[in-house]
Design a protein around this motif. Sequence first.
Motif, PDB file in Angstrom:
ATOM      1  N   GLU A  22       0.836  -1.206   0.000  1.00  0.00           N
ATOM      2  CA  GLU A  22       0.000   0.000   0.000  1.00  0.00           C
ATOM      3  C   GLU A  22       0.871   1.256   0.000  1.00  0.00           C
ATOM      4  O   GLU A  22       0.613   2.207  -0.742  1.00  0.00           O
ATOM      5  N   PHE A  23       1.913   1.265   0.828  1.00  0.00           N
ATOM      6  CA  PHE A  23       2.810   2.413   0.888  1.00  0.00           C
ATOM      7  C   PHE A  23       3.456   2.656  -0.482  1.00  0.00           C
ATOM      8  O   PHE A  23       3.549   3.798  -0.943  1.00  0.00           O
ATOM      9  N   LYS A  56     -14.554 -12.202  -4.980  1.00  0.00           N
ATOM     10  CA  LYS A  56     -15.790 -11.574  -4.518  1.00  0.00           C
ATOM     11  C   LYS A  56     -16.509 -10.840  -5.647  1.00  0.00           C
ATOM     12  O   LYS A  56     -17.714 -10.970  -5.805  1.00  0.00           O
ATOM     13  N   SER A  57     -15.777 -10.077  -6.444  1.00  0.00           N
ATOM     14  CA  SER A  57     -16.383  -9.210  -7.457  1.00  0.00           C
ATOM     15  C   SER A  57     -16.349  -9.766  -8.875  1.00  0.00           C
ATOM     16  O   SER A  57     -17.079  -9.289  -9.734  1.00  0.00           O
ATOM     17  N   PHE A 102       4.959 -10.885 -16.192  1.00  0.00           N
ATOM     18  CA  PHE A 102       3.775 -10.880 -15.333  1.00  0.00           C
ATOM     19  C   PHE A 102       3.097  -9.523 -15.476  1.00  0.00           C
ATOM     20  O   PHE A 102       3.744  -8.481 -15.383  1.00  0.00           O
ATOM     21  N   ASP A 103       1.791  -9.548 -15.703  1.00  0.00           N
ATOM     22  CA  ASP A 103       1.001  -8.334 -15.826  1.00  0.00           C
ATOM     23  C   ASP A 103      -0.087  -8.386 -14.765  1.00  0.00           C
ATOM     24  O   ASP A 103      -0.907  -9.309 -14.765  1.00  0.00           O
ATOM     25  N   ILE A 104      -0.099  -7.422 -13.865  1.00  0.00           N
ATOM     26  CA  ILE A 104      -1.062  -7.387 -12.768  1.00  0.00           C
ATOM     27  C   ILE A 104      -2.497  -7.437 -13.281  1.00  0.00           C
ATOM     28  O   ILE A 104      -3.384  -7.958 -12.616  1.00  0.00           O
ATOM     29  N   ASP A 105      -2.738  -6.950 -14.482  1.00  0.00           N
ATOM     30  CA  ASP A 105      -4.092  -6.971 -15.041  1.00  0.00           C
ATOM     31  C   ASP A 105      -4.597  -8.390 -15.284  1.00  0.00           C
ATOM     32  O   ASP A 105      -5.804  -8.611 -15.347  1.00  0.00           O
ATOM     33  N   GLY A 154      -5.884  -6.705 -11.785  1.00  0.00           N
ATOM     34  CA  GLY A 154      -5.226  -5.507 -11.280  1.00  0.00           C
ATOM     35  C   GLY A 154      -5.038  -5.550  -9.766  1.00  0.00           C
ATOM     36  O   GLY A 154      -5.119  -6.609  -9.137  1.00  0.00           O
ATOM     37  N   TYR A 155      -4.791  -4.385  -9.208  1.00  0.00           N
ATOM     38  CA  TYR A 155      -4.570  -4.318  -7.762  1.00  0.00           C
ATOM     39  C   TYR A 155      -5.824  -4.686  -6.992  1.00  0.00           C
ATOM     40  O   TYR A 155      -5.750  -5.296  -5.918  1.00  0.00           O
ATOM     41  N   LEU A 156      -6.998  -4.384  -7.531  1.00  0.00           N
ATOM     42  CA  LEU A 156      -8.246  -4.799  -6.893  1.00  0.00           C
ATOM     43  C   LEU A 156      -8.290  -6.318  -6.791  1.00  0.00           C
ATOM     44  O   LEU A 156      -8.639  -6.873  -5.745  1.00  0.00           O
ATOM     45  N   GLY A 157      -7.921  -6.988  -7.868  1.00  0.00           N
ATOM     46  CA  GLY A 157      -7.876  -8.448  -7.849  1.00  0.00           C
ATOM     47  C   GLY A 157      -6.947  -8.973  -6.778  1.00  0.00           C
ATOM     48  O   GLY A 157      -7.276  -9.921  -6.056  1.00  0.00           O
ATOM     49  N   TRP A 158      -5.768  -8.340  -6.655  1.00  0.00           N
ATOM     50  CA  TRP A 158      -4.823  -8.793  -5.635  1.00  0.00           C
ATOM     51  C   TRP A 158      -5.416  -8.645  -4.232  1.00  0.00           C
ATOM     52  O   TRP A 158      -5.298  -9.534  -3.401  1.00  0.00           O
ATOM     53  N   TYR A 159      -6.047  -7.516  -3.969  1.00  0.00           N
ATOM     54  CA  TYR A 159      -6.634  -7.332  -2.647  1.00  0.00           C
ATOM     55  C   TYR A 159      -7.768  -8.327  -2.394  1.00  0.00           C
ATOM     56  O   TYR A 159      -7.929  -8.817  -1.277  1.00  0.00           O
TER      57      TYR A 159
END
Length: 181
Positions: free
Chosen positions: A17-18, A138-139, A154-157, A161-166
Amino acid sequence: MLTEILQELAIANRNFEFAIRLLSYCELGNIKPSDFDTDHLTQLPNGSLHFPSGRFADQDSIEGAANVNVLVAFGASVLALDQAFESFGPKPDIESNDNIVRLRTLVYMMRCAYAHRIADPRWEVRAKYRRTLVVMLKSFEIKLDLAPLDQAAFDIDAIGGYLGWYEIHDLARAHFHKRFE
């Protein structure tokens, strides 16, 4: 032991997060090269470290370093979550129909991407994993055809994305808590 593992996960995610906040701050121009790129001396108990100016002399170099910082912090959070699964299970199993096992398999595949190239992660997809992996969050649903990803960056998408990771992290934490209720 659960408390220690969950604390490790929390520390890794706070650091991630930081890193994201720092990158956002840099992209907004809130860190000025003229303020940041100065000759810097850090006093340590056993000596000093000197960092000369010139490495972050423009906005692009500051943002580039902040981007790498996000990648490294994300990699650390992936490694921490993988370690939690190593400690508490389940084991990765690409053939499982259980969503938590598929989630665990996805985390393992992400760990493999980061384990050898933390600042330039690449998917490493061995023979038995060369198939489609579906994980319900969840979503939304993550659906990855892993075979063509082998050695790709590796592509976070790819994981939402970051929402997926969380969401991956939240689902895993709920699993760990449920196992020890």
